[in-house]
Write a protein that holds these residues in place. Structure first.
Motif, PDB file in Angstrom:
ATOM      1  N   LYS A 163      -0.409  17.601   6.722  1.00 36.22           N
ATOM      2  CA  LYS A 163      -1.239  16.415   6.671  1.00 36.22           C
ATOM      3  C   LYS A 163      -1.562  15.759   7.880  1.00 36.22           C
ATOM      4  CE  LYS A 163      -1.336  16.358   2.117  1.00 36.22           C
ATOM      5  NZ  LYS A 163      -2.713  16.313   1.535  1.00 36.22           N
ATOM      6  N   ASP A 164      -2.822  15.496   8.354  1.00 37.60           N
ATOM      7  CA  ASP A 164      -3.156  14.997   9.601  1.00 37.60           C
ATOM      8  C   ASP A 164      -2.700  13.702   9.599  1.00 37.60           C
ATOM      9  OD1 ASP A 164      -4.242  17.353  10.655  1.00 37.60           O
ATOM     10  OD2 ASP A 164      -6.317  16.737   9.868  1.00 37.60           O
ATOM     11  N   ASN A 165      -2.466  13.154  10.875  1.00 39.95           N
ATOM     12  CA  ASN A 165      -2.088  11.717  11.344  1.00 39.95           C
ATOM     13  C   ASN A 165      -1.094  11.254  10.631  1.00 39.95           C
ATOM     14  OD1 ASN A 165      -2.638   9.115  12.694  1.00 39.95           O
ATOM     15  ND2 ASN A 165      -3.553   8.632  10.670  1.00 39.95           N
ATOM     16  N   ARG A 166       0.057  12.010  10.322  1.00 46.95           N
ATOM     17  CA  ARG A 166       1.222  11.682   9.541  1.00 46.95           C
ATOM     18  C   ARG A 166       2.460  11.357  10.380  1.00 46.95           C
ATOM     19  NH1 ARG A 166       4.079  14.857   4.620  1.00 46.95           N
ATOM     20  NH2 ARG A 166       5.891  13.501   4.163  1.00 46.95           N
ATOM     21  N   GLY A 167       3.258  10.301  10.164  1.00 48.58           N
ATOM     22  CA  GLY A 167       4.120   9.616  10.825  1.00 48.58           C
ATOM     23  C   GLY A 167       4.435   8.159  10.421  1.00 48.58           C
ATOM     24  N   TRP A 168       5.231   7.600  11.221  1.00 50.16           N
ATOM     25  CA  TRP A 168       5.613   6.046  11.188  1.00 50.16           C
ATOM     26  C   TRP A 168       5.967   5.303  12.354  1.00 50.16           C
ATOM     27  CZ3 TRP A 168      10.468   5.717  12.812  1.00 50.16           C
ATOM     28  CH2 TRP A 168      11.458   6.747  12.722  1.00 50.16           C
ATOM     29  N   LYS A 169       5.915   4.117  12.080  1.00 45.25           N
ATOM     30  CA  LYS A 169       6.146   3.348  13.325  1.00 45.25           C
ATOM     31  C   LYS A 169       7.252   2.303  12.932  1.00 45.25           C
ATOM     32  CE  LYS A 169       2.060   3.961  15.956  1.00 45.25           C
ATOM     33  NZ  LYS A 169       1.134   3.413  16.397  1.00 45.25           N
ATOM     34  N   LYS A 188       0.902  -1.266   0.240  1.00 46.37           N
ATOM     35  CA  LYS A 188      -0.126   0.078  -0.037  1.00 46.37           C
ATOM     36  C   LYS A 188       0.915   1.023   0.130  1.00 46.37           C
ATOM     37  CE  LYS A 188      -4.550  -1.943   1.406  1.00 46.37           C
ATOM     38  NZ  LYS A 188      -4.450  -2.713   0.773  1.00 46.37           N
ATOM     39  N   PHE A 189       1.822   1.221  -0.694  1.00 43.14           N
ATOM     40  CA  PHE A 189       2.873   2.331  -0.767  1.00 43.14           C
ATOM     41  C   PHE A 189       2.315   3.663  -1.485  1.00 43.14           C
ATOM     42  CE2 PHE A 189       6.817   4.364  -2.356  1.00 43.14           C
ATOM     43  CZ  PHE A 189       7.274   5.093  -1.313  1.00 43.14           C
ATOM     44  N   GLU A 190       1.403   3.072  -2.679  1.00 39.85           N
ATOM     45  CA  GLU A 190       1.049   4.050  -3.451  1.00 39.85           C
ATOM     46  C   GLU A 190      -0.179   4.667  -2.838  1.00 39.85           C
ATOM     47  OE1 GLU A 190       0.327   2.762  -7.684  1.00 39.85           O
ATOM     48  OE2 GLU A 190      -0.002   4.916  -8.085  1.00 39.85           O
ATOM     49  N   ASP A 191      -0.880   4.185  -1.923  1.00 39.41           N
ATOM     50  CA  ASP A 191      -1.857   5.080  -0.941  1.00 39.41           C
ATOM     51  C   ASP A 191      -1.303   6.379  -0.452  1.00 39.41           C
ATOM     52  OD1 ASP A 191      -3.704   3.170  -1.957  1.00 39.41           O
ATOM     53  OD2 ASP A 191      -3.888   2.402  -0.057  1.00 39.41           O
ATOM     54  N   HIS A 202       2.046   6.153   7.842  1.00 43.65           N
ATOM     55  CA  HIS A 202       0.696   6.245   8.013  1.00 43.65           C
ATOM     56  C   HIS A 202       0.521   7.879   7.554  1.00 43.65           C
ATOM     57  CE1 HIS A 202       1.144   8.130  12.109  1.00 43.65           C
ATOM     58  NE2 HIS A 202       1.761   6.814  12.083  1.00 43.65           N
ATOM     59  N   VAL A 203      -0.552   8.063   6.744  1.00 48.72           N
ATOM     60  CA  VAL A 203      -0.866   9.762   6.359  1.00 48.72           C
ATOM     61  C   VAL A 203      -2.547   9.645   6.188  1.00 48.72           C
ATOM     62  CG1 VAL A 203      -0.410  11.443   4.999  1.00 48.72           C
ATOM     63  CG2 VAL A 203       1.323  10.088   5.142  1.00 48.72           C
ATOM     64  N   LEU A 204      -3.018  10.646   6.833  1.00 45.40           N
ATOM     65  CA  LEU A 204      -4.629  10.719   6.717  1.00 45.40           C
ATOM     66  C   LEU A 204      -5.091   9.168   7.254  1.00 45.40           C
ATOM     67  CD1 LEU A 204      -4.739  12.550   3.484  1.00 45.40           C
ATOM     68  CD2 LEU A 204      -4.891  13.496   5.833  1.00 45.40           C
ATOM     69  N   ASP A 205      -5.935   8.463   6.453  1.00 47.04           N
ATOM     70  CA  ASP A 205      -6.536   7.253   7.008  1.00 47.04           C
ATOM     71  C   ASP A 205      -5.586   6.267   5.982  1.00 47.04           C
ATOM     72  OD1 ASP A 205      -7.468   7.858   4.628  1.00 47.04           O
ATOM     73  OD2 ASP A 205      -9.526   6.930   4.711  1.00 47.04           O
ATOM     74  N   LYS A 206      -4.587   6.319   5.358  1.00 51.39           N
ATOM     75  CA  LYS A 206      -3.816   5.511   4.722  1.00 51.39           C
ATOM     76  C   LYS A 206      -2.679   4.944   5.593  1.00 51.39           C
ATOM     77  CE  LYS A 206      -6.467   6.564   1.257  1.00 51.39           C
ATOM     78  NZ  LYS A 206      -7.770   5.880   1.319  1.00 51.39           N
ATOM     79  N   VAL A 207      -2.424   3.793   5.308  1.00 52.95           N
ATOM     80  CA  VAL A 207      -1.399   2.972   6.070  1.00 52.95           C
ATOM     81  C   VAL A 207      -0.552   1.977   5.066  1.00 52.95           C
ATOM     82  CG1 VAL A 207      -0.605   1.343   7.867  1.00 52.95           C
ATOM     83  CG2 VAL A 207      -2.602   2.825   8.268  1.00 52.95           C
ATOM     84  N   CYS A 208       0.880   2.190   4.980  1.00 49.60           N
ATOM     85  CA  CYS A 208       1.842   1.443   4.175  1.00 49.60           C
ATOM     86  C   CYS A 208       2.415   0.321   5.114  1.00 49.60           C
ATOM     87  CB  CYS A 208       2.427   2.207   3.410  1.00 49.60           C
ATOM     88  SG  CYS A 208       3.990   1.455   2.733  1.00 49.60           S
ATOM     89  N   LEU A 264       1.691   7.647  -1.227  1.00 49.78           N
ATOM     90  CA  LEU A 264       2.215   8.636  -2.410  1.00 49.78           C
ATOM     91  C   LEU A 264       0.997   9.499  -2.638  1.00 49.78           C
ATOM     92  CD1 LEU A 264       4.403   6.307  -4.544  1.00 49.78           C
ATOM     93  CD2 LEU A 264       5.165   7.789  -2.640  1.00 49.78           C
ATOM     94  N   LYS A 265      -0.095   8.770  -2.943  1.00 50.43           N
ATOM     95  CA  LYS A 265      -1.532   9.678  -3.336  1.00 50.43           C
ATOM     96  C   LYS A 265      -1.752  10.686  -2.046  1.00 50.43           C
ATOM     97  CE  LYS A 265      -3.653   6.451  -6.213  1.00 50.43           C
ATOM     98  NZ  LYS A 265      -4.733   5.504  -6.568  1.00 50.43           N
ATOM     99  N   ALA A 266      -1.639  10.175  -0.980  1.00 48.70           N
ATOM    100  CA  ALA A 266      -2.236  10.698   0.232  1.00 48.70           C
ATOM    101  C   ALA A 266      -1.029  12.261   0.386  1.00 48.70           C
ATOM    102  CB  ALA A 266      -2.171  10.323   1.546  1.00 48.70           C
ATOM    103  N   ILE A 267      -0.075  11.975   0.004  1.00 51.66           N
ATOM    104  CA  ILE A 267       0.881  13.292  -0.020  1.00 51.66           C
ATOM    105  C   ILE A 267       1.270  13.809  -1.157  1.00 51.66           C
ATOM    106  CG2 ILE A 267       2.146  12.389   2.167  1.00 51.66           C
ATOM    107  CD1 ILE A 267       4.360  11.497   0.318  1.00 51.66           C
ATOM    108  N   ASP A 268       0.010  13.921  -2.238  1.00 46.55           N
ATOM    109  CA  ASP A 268      -0.060  14.393  -3.583  1.00 46.55           C
ATOM    110  C   ASP A 268       1.087  14.239  -4.316  1.00 46.55           C
ATOM    111  OD1 ASP A 268      -2.284  15.798  -2.132  1.00 46.55           O
ATOM    112  OD2 ASP A 268      -1.033  17.086  -1.079  1.00 46.55           O
ATOM    113  N   ILE A 269       1.818  13.189  -4.484  1.00 45.59           N
ATOM    114  CA  ILE A 269       2.822  12.942  -5.457  1.00 45.59           C
ATOM    115  C   ILE A 269       2.280  12.616  -6.581  1.00 45.59           C
ATOM    116  CG2 ILE A 269       4.740  11.123  -5.824  1.00 45.59           C
ATOM    117  CD1 ILE A 269       5.121  13.008  -3.466  1.00 45.59           C
ATOM    118  N   ASP A 270       2.753  13.258  -7.803  1.00 47.22           N
ATOM    119  CA  ASP A 270       1.988  13.289  -9.192  1.00 47.22           C
ATOM    120  C   ASP A 270       2.215  11.777  -9.790  1.00 47.22           C
ATOM    121  OD1 ASP A 270       4.298  13.231 -11.254  1.00 47.22           O
ATOM    122  OD2 ASP A 270       5.157  14.487  -9.773  1.00 47.22           O
TER     123      ASP A 270
END
Ligand code: VL7
Length: 135
Positions: free
Chosen positions: A102-108, A16-19, A121-127, A21-27
């Motif tokens: 971007k809300d709820n941005r970070g990583w574990k 789900k990496f592409e999710d 994670h960014v917004l409701d997306k998780v990779c 990328l989309k959430a952070i507006d990568i073209d």
């Protein structure tokens, strides 16, 4: 003894990496390249201090941090935003919060045997990325 992240880690999966990328507006064009990359992580850890490199044939990203110390992170070559970043420990896990546009941005990040897991994670997306220790 706290978890030892030192070493070179080779990507074995990237769910789900592409999710993200989309959430952070990568073209679109950049997404098509970025989503097929195999990434390598190089980590130098000295106590609470981390120097990290995420490497690929397309772009590299370096970020250094100390546990518990907030800093301004510039996601240069990624989405080129500025975020206020803090990494803390939750047991052996590293928990990163990136405050910004971007809300709820970070990583574990955590270890399981000789595998390194990274959940971004960014917004409701998780990779979920997994890396295998190579050195
Ligand atoms: C770093 C991915 C993708 C834009 C290019 C893709 C190039 C290789 O900060 C990170 O990891 C931490 C924890 O391991 C480092 O300390 C994640 C990768 C973020 C965001 C944005 C795509 C353009 C991929 C750099």
């Amino acid at each position: 003894m706290p978890a030892d992240y030192n070493g070179r880690w080779e990507m074995v999966s990237n769910d789900k990496f592409e999710d993200i990328l989309k959430a952070i507006d990568i073209d679109f064009a950049t997404r098509k390249i970025a989503s097929h990359l195999s990434q390598t992580k190089e980590i130098v850890q000295d106590g609470d201090k981390f120097e990290t490199k995420t490497l690929s044939t397309f772009r590299n990203y370096e970020v250094n941090f100390t546990i518990g110390e907030e800093f301004e992170e510039h996601t240069k070559g990624l989405d080129n935003r500025k975020v206020m970043t803090t990494v803390t420990r939750d047991g052996d896990k590293l928990v990163c919060v990136q405050k910004g546009e971007k809300d709820n941005r970070g990583w574990k990040q955590w270890l399981e045997g000789d595998m390194l897991h990274l959940e971004i994670h960014v917004l409701d997306k998780v990779c979920h990325q997994v890396f295998k220790k190579s050195q």
